[in-house]
Design an enzyme around this catalytic site. Structure first.
Site, short mmCIF file in Angstrom:
data_model
loop_
_atom_site.label_atom_id
_atom_site.label_comp_id
_atom_site.label_asym_id
_atom_site.label_seq_id
_atom_site.Cartn_x
_atom_site.Cartn_y
_atom_site.Cartn_z
N THR A 31 18.08 -21.95 42.22
CA THR A 31 17.96 -20.52 41.92
C THR A 31 16.81 -19.83 42.66
O THR A 31 16.81 -18.61 42.81
CB THR A 31 17.76 -20.30 40.40
OG1 THR A 31 16.58 -20.98 39.99
CG2 THR A 31 18.96 -20.78 39.62
N ASP A 32 15.82 -20.62 43.12
CA ASP A 32 14.64 -19.97 43.73
C ASP A 32 14.99 -19.13 44.96
O ASP A 32 14.43 -18.06 45.15
CB ASP A 32 13.59 -21.03 44.12
CG ASP A 32 12.93 -21.67 42.90
OD1 ASP A 32 13.13 -21.19 41.78
OD2 ASP A 32 12.20 -22.66 43.10
N THR A 36 18.51 -27.06 40.68
CA THR A 36 18.38 -27.59 39.31
C THR A 36 19.73 -27.98 38.72
O THR A 36 19.82 -28.92 37.92
CB THR A 36 17.67 -26.53 38.42
OG1 THR A 36 16.36 -26.37 38.94
CG2 THR A 36 17.57 -26.96 36.97
N SER A 40 16.02 -25.62 46.22
CA SER A 40 16.21 -24.45 47.10
C SER A 40 14.94 -23.98 47.82
O SER A 40 15.05 -23.29 48.83
CB SER A 40 16.92 -23.32 46.37
OG SER A 40 16.08 -22.66 45.48
#
Ligand code: ASP
Length: 322
Positions: A88-89, A12, A55
């Protein structure tokens, strides 16, 4: 001035929201150019656009190749620190793999953003600046891979994404952050203990992650018998499973497929306490391996890495206690 290698991998932090459809997606040109100009007051930044992936598209092989890329970069040029931007995932998974396989004496920071580059309150530029500041700090040396997000510094082993959208998503349940970033400086208040390093060239083992639930039977565990080289189960409470899973577990273990138990609770450690059918003590007796507080996704990566070196149950159990 400190020399920092900035490696972009996507996520992101490198994305933009389409104002007519509301969809957020990757962008051709990296949106952090303006931040880079600001960063030139803090450090000399060398940028590598390594990949530009959401990710959920990042695999364990990407993580290992990233470690190899970092090693090749630091072997050919001297840097004082490294900052990696990442979605971030799966950020915690990449940070943890790097923590287990990357041997470097300079600080390595992983960061990202919850809000894309053109959203109000976009957190990417701020997190990037904080990360470069932490990477420039002498105190960041020897603390392993660090995740810097929303003014906090977390150890790779403990940090996890806890919220789907809040910018304070990264937390270290049970342990807390090891430091904070303030306007005036970077303050560490804890030093993590690093105990395991592994040499891994590539991932050749398939490890599956299952989550236990009330009434679970052996079907999914059985399905792993022919397909997996290892199984991690997020067990109930202190490390217990419903009794109907036990026959399939026994079969798996007798076929030489290691089963690692973690807890589906996000605080605490799975241990061999209960001796009823399917209780942790019973599961240990039949050969299950207990971990030391890792979450399921990190235990899976650790088992993948460990299996590249050994499949001997006692050795695996020792590794999972570190
Ligand atoms: N889905 C995004 C990703 O991980 C989330 C983010 O980066 O914050 O790529």
């Amino acid at each position: 001035m400190k020399k920092i290698l900035l490696i972009h991998t996507g996520g992101t932090i490198a994305m933009e929201e389409n104002k007519s459809t509301g969809g957020v997606n990757t962008k051709e040109t990296h949106p952090l150019e303006a931040t880079l100009r600001e960063l030139s007051d803090i450090a000399e930044i060398s940028v590598k656009n390594y990949v530009n992936l959401p990710s959920p598209h990042i695999t364990p092989s990407h993580m290992l190749e990233l470690a190899q890329f970092i090693t090749s970069q630091t072997n050919s040029e001297k840097f004082d620190g490294i900052v990696i931007t990442h979605g971030t995932d799966t950020l915690e998974e990449t940070a943890y793999v790097l923590d287990l396989v990357l041997q470097t004496s300079i600080p390595v920071i992983v960061t990202g953003a919850m809000r894309s580059s053109n959203e109000h309150g976009s957190d990417g530029p701020y997190n990037l600046i904080s990360s470069v500041r932490v990477a420039c700090e002498e105190q960041s040396l020897g603390k392993g891979i660090l995740v810097v997000f929303n003014d906090e510094i977390h150890a790779a082993k403990n940090v996890t994404k806890t919220h789907t959208s809040n910018i304070a998503t990264f937390q270290s349940p049970q342990y807390g952050p090891i430091g904070i970033v303030t306007k005036r400086g970077v303050l560490f208040h804890h030093t993590p203990i690093r105990s395991s390093f592994f040499h891994v060239k590539n991932f050749s083992k398939n490890v599956v992650l299952l989550k236990a639930y009330a009434g679970m039977d052996g079907n999914l565990i059985q399905a792993a018998t022919n397909k997996a080289d290892g199984v991690v189960i997020e067990a109930l409470g202190q490390g217990n499973l419903p009794p109907a899973t036990v026959p399939a577990l026994k079969e798996l273990i007798s076929n030489g497929i290691p089963v690692v138990l973690v807890s589906r609770c996000f605080n605490g450690i799975a241990q061999d306490i209960y001796s009823y059918e399917g209780g942790g003590k019973h599961l240990k007796e039949i050969g299950a391996i207990f971990s030391n507080g890792l979450n399921g996704q990190k235990a899976r990566l650790k088992l993948m890495i460990a299996l590249e070196n050994t499949s001997e149950p006692d050795q695996l159990q020792r590794l999972f206690l570190q």
